[in-house]
Design a protein around this motif. Sequence first.
Motif, PDB file in Angstrom:
ATOM      1  N   GLY A 397       0.803  -1.215   0.000  1.00 53.43           N
ATOM      2  CA  GLY A 397       0.000   0.000   0.000  1.00 53.43           C
ATOM      3  C   GLY A 397       0.829   1.255   0.000  1.00 53.43           C
ATOM      4  N   GLY A 398       2.099   1.160   0.379  1.00 54.83           N
ATOM      5  CA  GLY A 398       2.946   2.348   0.520  1.00 54.83           C
ATOM      6  C   GLY A 398       3.440   2.933  -0.780  1.00 54.83           C
ATOM      7  N   LYS A 399       3.181   2.249  -1.906  1.00 56.58           N
ATOM      8  CA  LYS A 399       3.609   2.772  -3.199  1.00 56.58           C
ATOM      9  C   LYS A 399       2.422   3.067  -4.112  1.00 56.58           C
ATOM     10  N   GLU A 400       1.285   3.380  -3.496  1.00 52.57           N
ATOM     11  CA  GLU A 400       0.125   3.785  -4.290  1.00 52.57           C
ATOM     12  C   GLU A 400       0.186   5.268  -4.653  1.00 52.57           C
ATOM     13  N   ASP A 401       0.765   6.090  -3.793  1.00 51.11           N
ATOM     14  CA  ASP A 401       0.842   7.529  -4.045  1.00 51.11           C
ATOM     15  C   ASP A 401       2.089   7.869  -4.848  1.00 51.11           C
ATOM     16  N   MET A 402       2.076   9.045  -5.465  1.00 48.06           N
ATOM     17  CA  MET A 402       3.274   9.524  -6.147  1.00 48.06           C
ATOM     18  C   MET A 402       4.323   9.917  -5.101  1.00 48.06           C
ATOM     19  N   SER A 403       5.538   9.488  -5.325  1.00 46.12           N
ATOM     20  CA  SER A 403       6.631   9.841  -4.426  1.00 46.12           C
ATOM     21  C   SER A 403       7.812  10.393  -5.212  1.00 46.12           C
ATOM     22  N   VAL A 404       8.195   9.680  -6.277  1.00 50.24           N
ATOM     23  CA  VAL A 404       9.313  10.083  -7.125  1.00 50.24           C
ATOM     24  C   VAL A 404       8.922  10.123  -8.598  1.00 50.24           C
ATOM     25  N   GLN A 405       7.847   9.429  -8.954  1.00 53.91           N
ATOM     26  CA  GLN A 405       7.488   9.293 -10.364  1.00 53.91           C
ATOM     27  C   GLN A 405       7.233  10.647 -11.018  1.00 53.91           C
ATOM     28  N   HIS A 406       6.472  11.496 -10.320  1.00 54.81           N
ATOM     29  CA  HIS A 406       6.106  12.785 -10.909  1.00 54.81           C
ATOM     30  C   HIS A 406       7.315  13.713 -11.021  1.00 54.81           C
ATOM     31  N   HIS A 407       8.216  13.655 -10.045  1.00 52.38           N
ATOM     32  CA  HIS A 407       9.407  14.500 -10.107  1.00 52.38           C
ATOM     33  C   HIS A 407      10.329  14.065 -11.240  1.00 52.38           C
ATOM     34  N   ALA A 408      10.527  12.749 -11.400  1.00 48.82           N
ATOM     35  CA  ALA A 408      11.364  12.254 -12.491  1.00 48.82           C
ATOM     36  C   ALA A 408      10.757  12.636 -13.845  1.00 48.82           C
ATOM     37  N   ALA A 409       9.443  12.458 -13.969  1.00 53.00           N
ATOM     38  CA  ALA A 409       8.780  12.781 -15.233  1.00 53.00           C
ATOM     39  C   ALA A 409       8.886  14.260 -15.560  1.00 53.00           C
ATOM     40  N   LEU A 410       8.672  15.105 -14.571  1.00 53.23           N
ATOM     41  CA  LEU A 410       8.750  16.544 -14.782  1.00 53.23           C
ATOM     42  C   LEU A 410      10.137  16.954 -15.263  1.00 53.23           C
ATOM     43  N   ALA A 411      11.174  16.463 -14.583  1.00 52.73           N
ATOM     44  CA  ALA A 411      12.545  16.845 -14.942  1.00 52.73           C
ATOM     45  C   ALA A 411      12.903  16.360 -16.346  1.00 52.73           C
ATOM     46  N   ALA A 412      12.552  15.113 -16.672  1.00 52.43           N
ATOM     47  CA  ALA A 412      12.871  14.579 -17.997  1.00 52.43           C
ATOM     48  C   ALA A 412      12.104  15.315 -19.085  1.00 52.43           C
ATOM     49  N   TRP A 413      10.865  15.657 -18.804  1.00 56.37           N
ATOM     50  CA  TRP A 413      10.020  16.367 -19.776  1.00 56.37           C
ATOM     51  C   TRP A 413      10.550  17.772 -20.062  1.00 56.37           C
ATOM     52  N   ILE A 414      10.998  18.453 -19.025  1.00 56.16           N
ATOM     53  CA  ILE A 414      11.520  19.808 -19.197  1.00 56.16           C
ATOM     54  C   ILE A 414      12.908  19.802 -19.827  1.00 56.16           C
ATOM     55  N   LEU A 415      13.796  18.928 -19.334  1.00 52.23           N
ATOM     56  CA  LEU A 415      15.193  18.939 -19.775  1.00 52.23           C
ATOM     57  C   LEU A 415      15.419  18.155 -21.064  1.00 52.23           C
ATOM     58  N   LYS A 416      14.445  17.321 -21.446  1.00 53.36           N
ATOM     59  CA  LYS A 416      14.606  16.440 -22.606  1.00 53.36           C
ATOM     60  C   LYS A 416      15.821  15.533 -22.453  1.00 53.36           C
ATOM     61  N   GLN A 417      16.063  15.096 -21.228  1.00 49.43           N
ATOM     62  CA  GLN A 417      17.132  14.163 -20.910  1.00 49.43           C
ATOM     63  C   GLN A 417      16.616  13.149 -19.892  1.00 49.43           C
ATOM     64  N   PRO A 418      17.232  11.954 -19.833  1.00 53.18           N
ATOM     65  CA  PRO A 418      16.808  10.967 -18.832  1.00 53.18           C
ATOM     66  C   PRO A 418      17.197  11.402 -17.431  1.00 53.18           C
ATOM     67  N   VAL A 419      16.297  11.170 -16.476  1.00 57.25           N
ATOM     68  CA  VAL A 419      16.506  11.602 -15.086  1.00 57.25           C
ATOM     69  C   VAL A 419      16.050  10.489 -14.142  1.00 57.25           C
ATOM     70  N   LYS A 420      16.881  10.222 -13.137  1.00 51.89           N
ATOM     71  CA  LYS A 420      16.511   9.286 -12.072  1.00 51.89           C
ATOM     72  C   LYS A 420      16.254  10.055 -10.789  1.00 51.89           C
ATOM     73  N   VAL A 421      15.171   9.701 -10.112  1.00 50.09           N
ATOM     74  CA  VAL A 421      14.898  10.213  -8.774  1.00 50.09           C
ATOM     75  C   VAL A 421      14.731   9.010  -7.850  1.00 50.09           C
ATOM     76  N   LYS A 422      15.550   8.960  -6.827  1.00 46.05           N
ATOM     77  CA  LYS A 422      15.516   7.852  -5.878  1.00 46.05           C
ATOM     78  C   LYS A 422      15.532   8.416  -4.473  1.00 46.05           C
ATOM     79  N   LEU A 423      14.646   7.916  -3.629  1.00 42.82           N
ATOM     80  CA  LEU A 423      14.640   8.349  -2.240  1.00 42.82           C
ATOM     81  C   LEU A 423      15.665   7.569  -1.438  1.00 42.82           C
ATOM     82  N   SER A 424      16.393   8.270  -0.582  1.00 45.68           N
ATOM     83  CA  SER A 424      17.164   7.557   0.431  1.00 45.68           C
ATOM     84  C   SER A 424      16.168   6.895   1.373  1.00 45.68           C
TER      85      SER A 424
END
Length: 854
Positions: A397-424
């Motif tokens: 149940g802890g991965k139903e909400d957005m945590s990193v997906q939206h941030h990675a998508a936003l950065a890749a969409w704006i920069l037109k480059q691949p981006v990884k977002v990972k939580l410690s």
Amino acid sequence: MYAFSVNGKPVQFEGEDKKLLRFLRENLNLTGTKDGCSEGACGTCTVLVDGVKMKACAIPLSRLEGKAVTTIEGLSEREQAVYAHCFAEAGAVQCGYCTPGMIISAKSLLDKNPDPSLDDVKKAIKGNICRCTGYKKIEEAILMAATYFRENLSVPEHQEEPRLDMRYQRVDAKIKALGKGLYADDFRIRGLLYAKAVRSAHPRARVLSIDSSEAEKHPDFVCILTSKDVPHNIIGHIKQDWPVFIPVGEITRYTGDAICLVVGKDPETLEKLASLVTVSYEVLPPVLTMQEALKDDAPHLHEGGNVLSAEHIKRGDVDAAIKKAKHVITRTYTTPYTEHAFMEPECAVALPEGKDGVLVHTSGQSIYDEQHEISHMLQLPPEKVHCHSMLVGGGFGGKEDMSVQHHAALAAWILKQPVKVKLSRQESLTVHPKRHPMEMKLTTACDEQGRITAMRAIIDANTGAYASLGGPVLQRACTHASGPYNFQNFEVYGRAIYTNLVPAGAFRGFGVTQSCFAVEANLNLLADELGMDYYEIRRLNALKPGDTMPNGQIAGEDTGIIECLEAVKEAYYSSPRAGIACGFKNSGLGVGFPDTGRCILSVEQGKVHIRTSAACMGQGVATVCTQMLGQTCSLGADQIIVEDPDTRRTPDSGTSTASRQSVFTGEAVRRAALKLKDALQTNALSDLEGQEFSGEYTSITDPINSKKEHPVSHVAYSFSAQVVILDEQGRMEKVVAACDVGQVVNHQALTGQVEGGVVMGLGFGLTEDFPIKDGQLDVKYGTLGLLRATDVPPLEVKLVEGPGKHSIAYGVKGVGELTTIPTAPACQNAYYRYDGKFRTSLPLEETPYRKKKQ
């Protein structure tokens, strides 16, 4: 320069000193060694150094001069074959994220002791946490591997054709065991950038300014993104109330709030880049309790006030029944925040795709939920957002909400480059929603024979800073506050309340874990007044087929709570220190919400591809689908391929939540398979090349306060009775869990889910907590109170069925959530019998597992 060997090959490194884990994964691309916590607590990164097991996250390269490192990839061909087979055969692999580390710990033991005892095995894996299996099957796998090595047994090359109700190895078990399966953090692509959110320093504060000038001077700096860069800055799983970034001038709601996103070139310097961003605040008094939130003068944390949602469920005449009752018990119970502690921290990798589109590789619980929220944030048509699921290292149940997906998508969409977002791991603890703390006032009434006549509950749930799944969780806590019992006068008031604490949302049991604790404890007090034992009061009131449930639904022929009770009767009466509790859980969303499972079977190159978006986060839905298809069409394992969830290839089969996928996607697979079966009557499989066969199943249920005399709230319910037995010192001696989950599909997977759920329930009842002081987390992964192999008593699973079966998916019912629900109240009852102290809060205090709070 650092010189040592890895898996028998010499290695030299001339860069700055770094942890071995980072070197293995980033420099050598040996991704079988997993990063679970980076603080030496979880064991996912276990390796051998000169034959001694160590945590790779804790070893700097400077300590390895001249030493030999062995990772999961360095096992011999014989070792790989044996460990992969034994772990798959025993059902020891669920999400799989902990498995390579477990196998390295097993190798460390078996290299020195080829004939270990069970206690030897438990001690050997004490440093490795598993959140899925409950350890029992891992222990069995290691003992099996020891036998294979000692007796030089041959590993079987093939397994049986997939059918229902059999031992069948998970389709992904072996690649997970050997570290070959890819999770989001294992994804590699040229030119990858890395991003990290700067989060609020305070639970409630106005953001005055964001200064990135120092970060911009760093050679690895790429850019910083703020709310001004987001096309639509508010998202949310159901209710749109969660900002992507807190804008300057606006107020934070908890310490996990993202202020901005820093993008850099090197994961090793990303933390430094984020620390160079200066955010200034006007600190405001936080609202830290539900009582504060409900005060008339409390600041409104959201427009409309601090009550997210309210429920009032009523059937019958509760006031009259209570007034007439012979015995009435009223008590108040409390449960805390608890953490999912899935083994894989959140991670997503996004890259530009096509014209103005984005591809996101994720590890969440629904690719279509991710597509919906990301497309809403970017204001793009959904087809422009392509979501693909990698392996998922646990969710609950802890991965139903957005945590990193939206941030990675936003950065890749704006920069037109691949981006990884990972939580410690610490960020993960800070950010994602937890199990709801609840305060529950419960009144239960019965007649002179002990038959329940009425129940009233008042349930307040602390939903934290944002809605998440707070509304549905509250609703399920309320609807299931009756327990699996037969009475007609039922009333519940519930509120989900906003505070400036970490959000609360979906967690295995979905609110029922909390209300079940209160329901079962009150029942024990009624039994005391009656002079009745705790087993008999449950057996007297248990639902049977044809009874009217407190929600008005007629209990189906598949209702098996009585069979569960009969299965644990001997265990309960075996000891004066045995505690008992019952629980039940729905399969599917129910209560009138649209709920659909979908599947496409396509014949491609002589094989049948199962295409469904159902996320497998360890529960084994891909294997269930394989066995359902094999059962229906008599296909062999080598004729079936299960595809990854992908919004371009797999139809929307809903979120992996509400114990629904085996029922809903399973039924969709069965329906598609029946069409394929018809085609195979007159054609060879090769003749069907390129054809597709679709299956869809939608449940029809009634709203929560339906005026029908006998509404259908859910399409199916599963049931469990559990007994926890203590020894003379008050430590757990044994747990027996009986479960009615309908048709058995896969014996190892089913019993593994039960064992894992029970151990999670034991933690909820006895050891786990999530302390927060003044709005700031006061906990790390290693201090959550997670049970380890040496803490877990013997577990006995008894599988039963009611008198009949429901008609969906061969009669399968969900098990994922069920088995966590009655465990904590069974513990409460055991300790009540042990020392006479009636405990009303979790985790239970004054036990050998937890001392009384000062």
